[in-house]
Design a protein around this motif. Sequence first.
Motif, PDB file in Angstrom:
ATOM      1  N   LEU B 178       0.839  -1.207   0.000  1.00  0.00           N
ATOM      2  CA  LEU B 178       0.000   0.000   0.000  1.00  0.00           C
ATOM      3  C   LEU B 178       0.874   1.256   0.000  1.00  0.00           C
ATOM      4  N   GLU B 181       2.310   1.857  -3.296  1.00  0.00           N
ATOM      5  CA  GLU B 181       1.346   2.325  -4.299  1.00  0.00           C
ATOM      6  C   GLU B 181       1.096   3.823  -4.214  1.00  0.00           C
ATOM      7  N   ASP B 186       5.016   4.692  -6.757  1.00  0.00           N
ATOM      8  CA  ASP B 186       4.575   3.726  -7.762  1.00  0.00           C
ATOM      9  C   ASP B 186       5.210   3.975  -9.130  1.00  0.00           C
ATOM     10  N   PRO B 189       9.863   1.816 -11.177  1.00  0.00           N
ATOM     11  CA  PRO B 189       9.511   0.480 -11.683  1.00  0.00           C
ATOM     12  C   PRO B 189       9.727  -0.644 -10.678  1.00  0.00           C
ATOM     13  N   LEU B 190      10.842  -0.592  -9.943  1.00  0.00           N
ATOM     14  CA  LEU B 190      11.107  -1.680  -8.993  1.00  0.00           C
ATOM     15  C   LEU B 190      10.028  -1.729  -7.905  1.00  0.00           C
ATOM     16  N   HIS B 192       7.020  -0.595  -8.078  1.00  0.00           N
ATOM     17  CA  HIS B 192       5.764  -1.011  -8.705  1.00  0.00           C
ATOM     18  C   HIS B 192       5.701  -2.539  -8.821  1.00  0.00           C
ATOM     19  N   LYS B 193       6.818  -3.106  -9.237  1.00  0.00           N
ATOM     20  CA  LYS B 193       6.869  -4.572  -9.401  1.00  0.00           C
ATOM     21  C   LYS B 193       6.767  -5.273  -8.054  1.00  0.00           C
ATOM     22  N   ILE B 194       7.481  -4.740  -7.075  1.00  0.00           N
ATOM     23  CA  ILE B 194       7.433  -5.367  -5.741  1.00  0.00           C
ATOM     24  C   ILE B 194       5.997  -5.377  -5.227  1.00  0.00           C
ATOM     25  N   HIS B 196       3.222  -5.168  -6.916  1.00  0.00           N
ATOM     26  CA  HIS B 196       2.421  -6.086  -7.747  1.00  0.00           C
ATOM     27  C   HIS B 196       2.667  -7.542  -7.341  1.00  0.00           C
ATOM     28  N   ASN B 197       3.941  -7.886  -7.162  1.00  0.00           N
ATOM     29  CA  ASN B 197       4.269  -9.274  -6.820  1.00  0.00           C
ATOM     30  C   ASN B 197       3.781  -9.657  -5.424  1.00  0.00           C
ATOM     31  N   PHE B 198       3.813  -8.693  -4.507  1.00  0.00           N
ATOM     32  CA  PHE B 198       3.267  -8.960  -3.171  1.00  0.00           C
ATOM     33  C   PHE B 198       1.778  -9.318  -3.279  1.00  0.00           C
ATOM     34  N   HIS B 199       1.058  -8.564  -4.085  1.00  0.00           N
ATOM     35  CA  HIS B 199      -0.379  -8.846  -4.231  1.00  0.00           C
ATOM     36  C   HIS B 199      -0.604 -10.251  -4.791  1.00  0.00           C
ATOM     37  N   GLU B 200       0.281 -10.676  -5.667  1.00  0.00           N
ATOM     38  CA  GLU B 200       0.118 -11.990  -6.293  1.00  0.00           C
ATOM     39  C   GLU B 200       0.177 -13.134  -5.290  1.00  0.00           C
ATOM     40  N   ILE B 201       1.024 -12.978  -4.271  1.00  0.00           N
ATOM     41  CA  ILE B 201       1.150 -14.096  -3.307  1.00  0.00           C
ATOM     42  C   ILE B 201       0.630 -13.692  -1.924  1.00  0.00           C
TER      43      ILE B 201
END
Lengths: 58, 439
Positions: B178, B181, B186, B189-190, B192-194, B196-201
Amino acid sequence: MFPFIFEWEWDMAHYVFMGGLYYALGIVSLGVAYVVAKALIQTDQGHGHGDGHGEEHR
Amino acid sequence: MDITARIPQSVSRIGDALTPRFLVDADKALWPKGCERAPLWMFGMWLGPWLFLAAWGGIAAILCWGLALNQTNMNDYYGFAIWIWADLAVIALGGGAFFSGFLRYVAGKDKLKNIINYAVLIGFICYSSALLILGIDVGQPLRGWFIFWHANVHSMLTEVAFCLTCYFIVLTIEYAPLVLENRQLDRVPLFHKISHNFHEIMAVFAATGAFLSFFHQGSLGGVAGVLFGRPFAYREHIFIWPYTFFLFTWSAAAYGPCFTLLCTRIIEGITGKRLVSNDVYHLLGKIAGWMILTYFIAKTWDTVYWAMNTAPERGFHWREFYSDNAFYGVWILVVELLLGGIVPALLLVFKKTRENMFWLTVAVVLGVIGVSVNRWAMVLQVMAAPVMPFDQWALYYPSWQEVATTLLPVAYGVILISLSYRYLPVFPQERELGAGKAS
């Protein structure tokens, strides 16, 4: 004095307590390592910015 | 009750004129995209009293650390006092984070995505507050690591310390995306990716959080339930776990969402905006209602069994724990079980009252009071009740240092929620529900 605490003894109470702690810490550490490593690789490979989970993507 | 609308225009003009332009621009650049916020000077004025309260608490904490725990009114009767009550109460109220996370990521209640950020934020505040209070209570926080290095593996409190630490790490991980974001962060890029990847798992962390919460919430109850020398607290066991173990976990899952909903009502009231849609309120309210109802049945059964069997077997009539003193009467049982138990349960279970915002708010307020009173009884009434024939009730009131340090987390919580709301996309539905009102 193993694994990793001063008064360690090879008994069930220590296995359960310390095993639970290391289990939780292990999952959390692996999760964070996976996320950061994947992000580093993606950034290095120059993946686009628009596939994220940011506020505009909810 | 939009606060910004109540400020006279002349005051607004003065405030705007006195705020340096570069600060206004820098502040605005951090707001979530498409969301309006109150002017910076007004935000500063809002934070002022809370910073003052936090400073007062900070001074009291320094006194406790510097001059030791003689700054408190704790004594041989009260090794646990208002701090431990506050600790147990915020941990129960912060239970909304683990239970909402479990419902959202493990049980698949997708609607809760609109409140999960806020639930995590509240959980993060509650657990960091609990650790802060413990940091003061232990007297020598620099020795906090002793509990890991010299772990007493036969103590429920050791397990609580382990789980609290691990769960706070989990909450930090859940809060981190959060923060990343934020509109400016955000763009990196790094980050943003972190995020995004946190949300995935996130399901992995949510499940770990639920596992850890089950045990530490339970063990906090278990600490009271195993006190065989204190018949007011002692309970029968299932294997090694006293009934209070299960009741504490259950109550945290039941009442934690009530606190999340109450905080949402409060922030909506202060900002004058709708931030979460009604269907989210109704869903979480319904789940909380059924959880409270089932908890009420279990708790009532536990209380009756204790009154009819456990206490008499140890030579006590249950009335003895509610009489002959100036404070603890049967009223505390009535407030806990009826006013804070069956009443909010029924208000939330029935659709007509649940979908009426007034009654829903009444229900969550009563729920928060109910679980707080339960924790009070299980910490302070336990200490107060006489256990020997020559004993008397030992009543206690906190010193100003204890009060100030207990209010410190409240100030900290308000400040962190204010900053998070201003700069982070806490409420995904904000733009959709509110039409650009400043807050």
